[in-house]
Write an enzyme that holds these catalytic residues in place. Structure first.
Site, mmCIF file in Angstrom:
data_model
loop_
_atom_site.group_PDB
_atom_site.id
_atom_site.type_symbol
_atom_site.label_atom_id
_atom_site.label_comp_id
_atom_site.label_asym_id
_atom_site.label_seq_id
_atom_site.Cartn_x
_atom_site.Cartn_y
_atom_site.Cartn_z
ATOM 1 N N ARG A 231 8.513 33.271 -28.495
ATOM 2 C CA ARG A 231 8.002 32.787 -27.518
ATOM 3 C C ARG A 231 8.269 31.363 -27.112
ATOM 4 N NH1 ARG A 231 1.294 31.784 -27.888
ATOM 5 N NH2 ARG A 231 2.180 29.605 -28.146
ATOM 6 N N TYR B 248 -1.479 22.850 -24.764
ATOM 7 C CA TYR B 248 -1.611 23.956 -25.799
ATOM 8 C C TYR B 248 -0.560 24.797 -26.389
ATOM 9 C CZ TYR B 248 -3.786 27.218 -29.078
ATOM 10 O OH TYR B 248 -4.130 28.171 -30.040
ATOM 11 N N ASP C 227 3.149 32.477 -23.133
ATOM 12 C CA ASP C 227 1.679 32.888 -22.955
ATOM 13 C C ASP C 227 1.043 31.981 -22.205
ATOM 14 O OD1 ASP C 227 -0.961 33.308 -23.740
ATOM 15 O OD2 ASP C 227 -0.704 33.057 -25.774
ATOM 16 N N HIS D 60 -2.075 31.787 -21.769
ATOM 17 C CA HIS D 60 -3.618 31.222 -22.257
ATOM 18 C C HIS D 60 -4.664 31.681 -21.225
ATOM 19 C CE1 HIS D 60 -1.285 29.543 -25.563
ATOM 20 N NE2 HIS D 60 -1.966 30.248 -26.183
ATOM 21 N N GLU E 73 2.166 36.842 -21.206
ATOM 22 C CA GLU E 73 0.731 36.939 -21.987
ATOM 23 C C GLU E 73 -0.362 36.396 -21.467
ATOM 24 O OE1 GLU E 73 1.240 36.007 -26.001
ATOM 25 O OE2 GLU E 73 -0.943 35.914 -26.377
ATOM 26 N N GLU F 245 -5.697 39.624 -26.896
ATOM 27 C CA GLU F 245 -6.152 38.907 -28.122
ATOM 28 C C GLU F 245 -7.603 38.643 -28.255
ATOM 29 O OE1 GLU F 245 -3.140 35.969 -27.923
ATOM 30 O OE2 GLU F 245 -4.623 34.368 -28.048
ATOM 31 N N ARG G 261 -2.553 43.348 -27.130
ATOM 32 C CA ARG G 261 -2.568 42.195 -27.943
ATOM 33 C C ARG G 261 -3.725 42.257 -29.148
ATOM 34 N NH1 ARG G 261 0.493 38.998 -29.452
ATOM 35 N NH2 ARG G 261 -0.426 37.088 -29.170
ATOM 36 N N GLU H 231 3.631 39.474 -33.372
ATOM 37 C CA GLU H 231 3.696 37.876 -33.381
ATOM 38 C C GLU H 231 3.805 37.613 -34.922
ATOM 39 O OE1 GLU H 231 0.060 36.179 -31.701
ATOM 40 O OE2 GLU H 231 1.507 34.228 -31.328
ATOM 41 N N TRP I 3 -9.836 28.731 -20.519
ATOM 42 C CA TRP I 3 -9.178 28.241 -21.855
ATOM 43 C C TRP I 3 -7.771 27.605 -21.863
ATOM 44 C CZ3 TRP I 3 -5.923 27.971 -25.863
ATOM 45 C CH2 TRP I 3 -6.607 27.281 -27.064
HETATM 46 O O1 EZ4 Z 1 -4.503 30.610 -28.992
HETATM 47 O O2 EZ4 Z 1 -4.711 32.364 -32.371
HETATM 48 O O3 EZ4 Z 1 -0.752 34.095 -28.697
HETATM 49 N N1 EZ4 Z 1 -1.419 33.476 -29.477
HETATM 50 C C1 EZ4 Z 1 -2.303 32.749 -29.227
HETATM 51 C C2 EZ4 Z 1 -2.712 31.744 -30.237
HETATM 52 C C3 EZ4 Z 1 -4.362 31.685 -29.944
HETATM 53 C C4 EZ4 Z 1 -5.102 31.226 -31.161
HETATM 54 C C5 EZ4 Z 1 -6.608 31.358 -31.074
HETATM 55 O O4 EZ4 Z 1 -7.374 31.340 -32.245
HETATM 56 O O5 EZ4 Z 1 -2.779 32.357 -27.871
HETATM 57 O O6 EZ4 Z 1 -2.220 30.733 -30.274
HETATM 58 CO CO CO Z 2 -2.042 34.386 -26.812
#
Ligand code: EZ4
Ligand code: CO
Length: 414
Positions: free
Chosen positions: A147, A159, A222, A224, A248, A274, A295, A351, A414
């Site tokens: 990733r 992040y 990702d 997010h 993702e 997720e 996920r 993962e 987020w």
């Molecule tokens: O942000 O597990 O794909 N992985 C992620 C993680 C999540 C955290 C949240 O608790 O997006 O890093």
């Molecule tokens: Co994620």
């Protein structure tokens, strides 16, 4: 074989974990992961106040009936807290059943369908130099899928990206692989976000990574949940030349229908779920084949029983597993994912961010990582233990994930 005890264990061997330990009257012990990052004690209370008393005296072999009792029997069903609690009970009962049988858990799920689970690790860097170094370190450790998360010019932090300035974990862990602990704090850190800058920059990062590492290495990314459908469509389209394994969480997917818009514009494979906690969260996504990978983790989707049902439903639509495996899923939750992943027909990828040494001392997992794959051990059950002495030396500490604001201060997804 009746449940004689159900203990809720909370510890922080570098980050917080909530574990359920179920003991039967004839001395079998099962573990379940109930960790909900940043909301840990809500699940601990749900379990200790509302679930543990109901387990006393139940037949520990009745995994399905116990799942139905906790899900359908509760008037207020679903939600991340409830489903993490149900997951912990379900996982602990599967662990017990496999120990009673004297078999590794995957044997009870149909046996081995593959030799190991292909995993992906997390490479990141605030700039290309740091990112390339991180990719190389992963390749040296044997990872065969990676990733890629990158800093964005104009944003001081992003992040999912480790940087030299937040590289202290204090746990013997390695910040480059476990980027997030440095950003945890007793109140959420506030990060700044600029979607246009991100959308301009990310395709240039993937172009550079492909030029440096060649066409074969599977690369993932990702987003997010930060994009609108049309922004997600644009990103997917602009990444097509770099042949991603998946993109993702491009949008906040509680709006399942929004994925139609993304899908009609791009062939970049999509992975979502997720933060989902029920099979119902996937209905439109599956039936309209709007995603390619699931996920959900055992820990957050109601356990082995529930996640297996989600995977079977996905298989009808040629959708595969891509189980969430960050370090906030404990070795118990990861072990459960490994047993399930080795057995199911539609495994995709797993993962894998390595846990810190202290976390592994506490849980003593017996799964192994070699040649970019994870494999379960032949130990009966999940193959994970819980060391109370180490847990007692590492008590709970309040910690939150960061929150995300736009440059003008508005709260953003987020
Ligand atoms: O942000 O597990 O794909 N992985 C992620 C993680 C999540 C955290 C949240 O608790 O997006 O890093
Ligand atoms: Co994620």
């Amino acid at each position: 074989m009746q449940v004689a005890n159900a203990e809720v264990l909370v510890a922080n061997p570098g980050r917080n974990f909530v574990t359920l330990r179920v003991t039967t009257d004839d001395g079998f012990v099962g573990l379940g992961d109930a960790t909900l990052n940043g909301r840990e004690l809500a699940v601990a209370a749900y379990l200790s106040e509302h679930v543990a008393p109901l387990l006393m005296g139940r037949d520990a072999h009745q995994v399905e009936d116990t799942w139905q009792y906790l899900y359908r029997g509760a008037y207020w069903r679903r939600g991340p807290v409830t489903m993490a609690a149900v997951a912990a009970v379900d996982t602990a009962l599967w662990d017990i059943k496999a120990k009673v049988a004297g078999l590794p858990l995957y044997q009870l799920l149909g046996g081995r369908s593959r030799s190991g689970l292909l995993v992906y690790g997390h490479a990141s860097g605030m700039d290309l130099r740091e990112l390339f170094e991180s990719v190389r370190e992963h390749l040296e450790k044997g990872y065969r899928a990676i990733r890629v998360q990158a800093g964005v010019p104009g944003l001081s932090s992003v992040y999912g990206v480790a940087s030299s300035k937040n590289a202290s974990v204090g746990d013997g862990g390695d910040a480059r692989y476990d980027y997030e602990p440095a950003r945890r704090s007793a109140v959420p850190v506030e990060e700044r976000w600029d979607t246009r800058a991100y959308l301009r920059h990310i395709p240039t990062v993937f172009e550079a990574v492909r030029n440096e590492f060649g066409p074969e290495l599977p690369l993932l990314h990702d987003a997010h949940h930060r994009l609108t459908p049309i922004q997600a469509a644009k990103l997917g389209k602009s990444l097509e030349p770099y042949d991603l394994f998946w993109l993702e969480d491009p949008t906040p997917a509680e709006n399942q229908a929004a994925l139609r818009r993304v899908r009609e514009h791009t062939t970049t494979p999509l992975a979502i779920g997720e933060v989902f906690n029920s099979i119902w969260d996937y209905r439109e996504l599956f039936e309209e084949q709007l995603i390619d990978y699931v996920r959900s983790a055992v820990t957050h989707a109601g356990g082995i029983t529930a996640l297996r049902r989600i995977f079977d439903y996905a298989s009808v639509y040629q959708i595969k597993s891509g189980v969430h495996g960050p370090t906030d899923i404990s070795p118990v939750g990861l072990a459960a994912a490994i047993h399930l992943g080795i057995a199911i027909p539609n495994f995709g990828i797993q993962e894998y961010m390595r846990h810190s040494p202290t976390t592994n001392e506490l849980f003593r997992p017996s799964y192994t990582f070699a040649d970019g794959t994870l494999a379960p051990s032949e130990a009966p059950g999940l193959g994970v233990d819980y060391d109370d002495t180490i847990a007692q030396a590492h008590p709970y500490q309040a910690a939150y994930l960061p929150v995300n604001r736009l440059l003008d201060g508005s709260m953003h997804d987020w």
